[in-house]
Scaffold this motif. Structure first.
Motif, PDB file in Angstrom:
ATOM      1  N   THR A 155       0.804  -1.219   0.000  1.00 15.76           N
ATOM      2  CA  THR A 155       0.000   0.000   0.000  1.00 15.76           C
ATOM      3  C   THR A 155       0.842   1.277   0.000  1.00 15.76           C
ATOM      4  O   THR A 155       0.313   2.366  -0.172  1.00 15.76           O
ATOM      5  CB  THR A 155      -0.919   0.037   1.234  1.00 15.76           C
ATOM      6  OG1 THR A 155      -0.115   0.070   2.425  1.00 15.76           O
ATOM      7  CG2 THR A 155      -1.822  -1.175   1.281  1.00 15.76           C
ATOM      8  N   LYS A 156       2.169   1.097   0.250  1.00 13.50           N
ATOM      9  CA  LYS A 156       3.081   2.245   0.381  1.00 13.50           C
ATOM     10  C   LYS A 156       2.585   3.203   1.470  1.00 13.50           C
ATOM     11  O   LYS A 156       2.663   4.429   1.343  1.00 13.50           O
ATOM     12  CB  LYS A 156       3.229   2.978  -0.955  1.00 13.50           C
ATOM     13  CG  LYS A 156       3.752   2.107  -2.085  1.00 13.50           C
ATOM     14  CD  LYS A 156       4.005   2.910  -3.335  1.00 13.50           C
ATOM     15  CE  LYS A 156       4.372   2.007  -4.509  1.00 13.50           C
ATOM     16  NZ  LYS A 156       5.533   1.155  -4.239  1.00 13.50           N
ATOM     17  N   SER A 157       2.067   2.616   2.544  1.00 14.33           N
ATOM     18  CA  SER A 157       1.539   3.384   3.662  1.00 14.33           C
ATOM     19  C   SER A 157       1.895   2.704   4.975  1.00 14.33           C
ATOM     20  O   SER A 157       1.874   1.474   5.064  1.00 14.33           O
ATOM     21  CB  SER A 157       0.015   3.492   3.552  1.00 14.33           C
ATOM     22  OG  SER A 157      -0.551   3.998   4.751  1.00 14.33           O
ATOM     23  N   VAL A 158       2.235   3.510   5.981  1.00 13.69           N
ATOM     24  CA  VAL A 158       2.552   2.959   7.309  1.00 13.69           C
ATOM     25  C   VAL A 158       1.362   3.095   8.257  1.00 13.69           C
ATOM     26  O   VAL A 158       1.516   3.026   9.465  1.00 13.69           O
ATOM     27  CB  VAL A 158       3.794   3.654   7.919  1.00 13.69           C
ATOM     28  CG1 VAL A 158       5.025   3.356   7.103  1.00 13.69           C
ATOM     29  CG2 VAL A 158       3.568   5.157   8.055  1.00 13.69           C
ATOM     30  N   GLU A 159       0.173   3.291   7.689  1.00 11.98           N
ATOM     31  CA  GLU A 159      -1.017   3.500   8.505  1.00 11.98           C
ATOM     32  C   GLU A 159      -1.254   2.371   9.491  1.00 11.98           C
ATOM     33  O   GLU A 159      -1.748   2.578  10.587  1.00 11.98           O
ATOM     34  CB  GLU A 159      -2.236   3.644   7.590  1.00 11.98           C
ATOM     35  CG  GLU A 159      -3.526   3.965   8.321  1.00 11.98           C
ATOM     36  CD  GLU A 159      -4.682   4.195   7.371  1.00 11.98           C
ATOM     37  OE1 GLU A 159      -5.801   4.420   7.863  1.00 11.98           O
ATOM     38  OE2 GLU A 159      -4.455   4.132   6.143  1.00 11.98           O
ATOM     39  N   PHE A 160      -0.904   1.155   9.120  1.00  7.93           N
ATOM     40  CA  PHE A 160      -1.184  -0.006   9.960  1.00  7.93           C
ATOM     41  C   PHE A 160       0.053  -0.508  10.706  1.00  7.93           C
ATOM     42  O   PHE A 160       0.047  -1.605  11.255  1.00  7.93           O
ATOM     43  CB  PHE A 160      -1.782  -1.128   9.108  1.00  7.93           C
ATOM     44  CG  PHE A 160      -2.969  -0.690   8.313  1.00  7.93           C
ATOM     45  CD1 PHE A 160      -4.125  -0.291   8.955  1.00  7.93           C
ATOM     46  CD2 PHE A 160      -2.918  -0.645   6.935  1.00  7.93           C
ATOM     47  CE1 PHE A 160      -5.232   0.126   8.230  1.00  7.93           C
ATOM     48  CE2 PHE A 160      -4.017  -0.230   6.198  1.00  7.93           C
ATOM     49  CZ  PHE A 160      -5.177   0.159   6.845  1.00  7.93           C
ATOM     50  N   MET A 161       1.128   0.274  10.704  1.00  6.26           N
ATOM     51  CA  MET A 161       2.354  -0.136  11.391  1.00  6.26           C
ATOM     52  C   MET A 161       2.824   1.009  12.285  1.00  6.26           C
ATOM     53  O   MET A 161       3.625   1.855  11.878  1.00  6.26           O
ATOM     54  CB  MET A 161       3.446  -0.500  10.369  1.00  6.26           C
ATOM     55  CG  MET A 161       4.670  -1.156  10.998  1.00  6.26           C
ATOM     56  SD  MET A 161       5.881  -1.695   9.755  1.00  6.26           S
ATOM     57  CE  MET A 161       6.558  -0.115   9.240  1.00  6.26           C
ATOM     58  N   PRO A 162       2.324   1.071  13.534  1.00  5.21           N
ATOM     59  CA  PRO A 162       2.670   2.165  14.443  1.00  5.21           C
ATOM     60  C   PRO A 162       4.175   2.260  14.676  1.00  5.21           C
ATOM     61  O   PRO A 162       4.848   1.253  14.896  1.00  5.21           O
ATOM     62  CB  PRO A 162       1.940   1.796  15.741  1.00  5.21           C
ATOM     63  CG  PRO A 162       0.863   0.862  15.317  1.00  5.21           C
ATOM     64  CD  PRO A 162       1.400   0.103  14.145  1.00  5.21           C
ATOM     65  N   PHE A 163       4.674   3.484  14.673  1.00  6.03           N
ATOM     66  CA  PHE A 163       6.112   3.707  14.811  1.00  6.03           C
ATOM     67  C   PHE A 163       6.657   3.182  16.138  1.00  6.03           C
ATOM     68  O   PHE A 163       7.672   2.489  16.163  1.00  6.03           O
ATOM     69  CB  PHE A 163       6.424   5.203  14.691  1.00  6.03           C
ATOM     70  CG  PHE A 163       7.847   5.533  15.041  1.00  6.03           C
ATOM     71  CD1 PHE A 163       8.888   5.225  14.175  1.00  6.03           C
ATOM     72  CD2 PHE A 163       8.162   6.130  16.252  1.00  6.03           C
ATOM     73  CE1 PHE A 163      10.205   5.514  14.498  1.00  6.03           C
ATOM     74  CE2 PHE A 163       9.480   6.429  16.585  1.00  6.03           C
ATOM     75  CZ  PHE A 163      10.502   6.124  15.701  1.00  6.03           C
ATOM     76  N   PHE A 164       6.001   3.530  17.242  1.00  5.84           N
ATOM     77  CA  PHE A 164       6.548   3.166  18.548  1.00  5.84           C
ATOM     78  C   PHE A 164       6.527   1.658  18.772  1.00  5.84           C
ATOM     79  O   PHE A 164       7.390   1.109  19.451  1.00  5.84           O
ATOM     80  CB  PHE A 164       5.804   3.892  19.670  1.00  5.84           C
ATOM     81  CG  PHE A 164       6.196   5.336  19.790  1.00  5.84           C
ATOM     82  CD1 PHE A 164       7.439   5.685  20.297  1.00  5.84           C
ATOM     83  CD2 PHE A 164       5.347   6.339  19.363  1.00  5.84           C
ATOM     84  CE1 PHE A 164       7.824   7.018  20.388  1.00  5.84           C
ATOM     85  CE2 PHE A 164       5.719   7.668  19.446  1.00  5.84           C
ATOM     86  CZ  PHE A 164       6.962   8.012  19.964  1.00  5.84           C
ATOM     87  N   LEU A 165       5.562   0.979  18.198  1.00 12.06           N
ATOM     88  CA  LEU A 165       5.536  -0.478  18.312  1.00 12.06           C
ATOM     89  C   LEU A 165       6.741  -1.071  17.574  1.00 12.06           C
ATOM     90  O   LEU A 165       7.438  -1.958  18.087  1.00 12.06           O
ATOM     91  CB  LEU A 165       4.238  -1.026  17.738  1.00 12.06           C
ATOM     92  CG  LEU A 165       3.878  -2.468  18.096  1.00 12.06           C
ATOM     93  CD1 LEU A 165       3.866  -2.660  19.603  1.00 12.06           C
ATOM     94  CD2 LEU A 165       2.535  -2.838  17.501  1.00 12.06           C
ATOM     95  N   SER A 166       7.009  -0.573  16.380  1.00 16.56           N
ATOM     96  CA  SER A 166       8.176  -1.027  15.615  1.00 16.56           C
ATOM     97  C   SER A 166       9.470  -0.691  16.348  1.00 16.56           C
ATOM     98  O   SER A 166      10.415  -1.488  16.375  1.00 16.56           O
ATOM     99  CB  SER A 166       8.177  -0.373  14.229  1.00 16.56           C
ATOM    100  OG  SER A 166       7.036  -0.725  13.497  1.00 16.56           O
ATOM    101  N   LEU A 167       9.504   0.499  16.961  1.00 24.08           N
ATOM    102  CA  LEU A 167      10.693   0.925  17.698  1.00 24.08           C
ATOM    103  C   LEU A 167      10.989  -0.016  18.853  1.00 24.08           C
ATOM    104  O   LEU A 167      12.139  -0.429  19.055  1.00 24.08           O
ATOM    105  CB  LEU A 167      10.499   2.349  18.220  1.00 24.08           C
ATOM    106  CG  LEU A 167      11.635   2.906  19.091  1.00 24.08           C
ATOM    107  CD1 LEU A 167      12.929   2.998  18.290  1.00 24.08           C
ATOM    108  CD2 LEU A 167      11.250   4.273  19.660  1.00 24.08           C
TER     109      LEU A 167
END
Length: 249
Positions: A155-167
């Motif tokens: 989708t070329k979107s990070v809408e479903f991948m929260p930054f802080f969770l990935s961090l």
């Protein structure tokens, strides 16, 4: 346990706790609405299994100098049990039966590992058996965000991948990876090295597509995207945290 080993263990405990607590927002919504809606309950019993096996592996009579592993995973197991029972309470009958079945599977697997390690194995054999069991489920757990990463690329979107969770996936995996290296423990280092690498990949994807997040909001979402937003996309292959990103250490 030397100072550096202890410090990275503390870092791992802190970042791991954030991962385990991340689903609180989801469960607050479930309790408030008195419904599990379309959320998936699968990650929680599977993350519980990972926590139980890792906590057991960290006990002194299984592997020495890994008590910090037991502390965070024991805490995580307690948190995941609460999530599981809240989910079961508010889930519809079919989903309730499914999660109860998974919970029974978790109890059975953990019981077998405990009984075999206590009564059939001793010394290094016990450590190897418990270590392999914990490492396998840790790798599966860390691999669960792959479906989210695939969606981000699609989708070329990070809408479903929260930054802080990935961090915190990155910080948790990296801390325990270094902890495992310093303690010369491959059963801690290897699965968390995988977690560190996947966390790094998520952060890279986030910075590549972060400015395009808004572009997708005007487009109709596919069923897969809606499922991912609600947490129902296939999270296997443990399963977490949160499902899979929920954390497991």
């Amino acid at each position: 346990m030397d100072v550096a080993h202890f410090i990275f263990g503390i870092f791992g405990n802190v970042s791991g706790l954030f991962l385990f607590l991340a689903p609180i927002v989801t469960f607050w919504r479930i309790i408030k609405n008195k419904s599990t809606e379309k959320f998936s309950g699968v990650p929680y019993p599977m993350t519980l299994l990972n926590c139980l096996l890792s906590a057991w592996y960290g006990l002194p009579f299984v592997s020495p100098n890994n008590i910090l592993v037991t502390i965070i995973n024991g805490t995580g197991a307690g948190i995941e049990i609460i999530y599981v029972f809240i989910f079961i309470y508010f889930a519809p009958k079919k989903e309730k039966a499914k999660i109860l079945g998974l919970f029974s599977f978790v109890v059975a697997v953990f019981s077998v590992v405990v009984l075999v390690s206590l009564f059939a194995l001793h010394g290094n054999a016990r450590k190897l058996f418990c270590g392999f069991a914990a490492a396998i489920f840790s790798i599966i757990m860390y691999g669960s965000p792959l479906s989210i990463m695939r969606l981000v690329i699609k989708t070329k979107s990070v809408e479903f991948m929260p930054f802080f969770l990935s961090l915190f996936v990155f910080l948790c995996g990296t801390s325990w990876f270094i902890y495992g290296l310093l303690g010369r423990d491959p059963f801690v280092a290897v699965p968390n090295g995988v977690g560190s690498a996947l966390g790094t990949a998520q952060l890279i994807l986030y910075f590549i597509y972060r400015d395009k997040k808004g572009d997708q909001k005007k487009k109709p979402r596919t069923e897969e995207e809606e499922a991912m937003e609600m947490g129902t996309a296939n999270k296997n292959p443990i399963s977490n945290s949160k499902g899979a990103q929920e954390g497991h250490v």
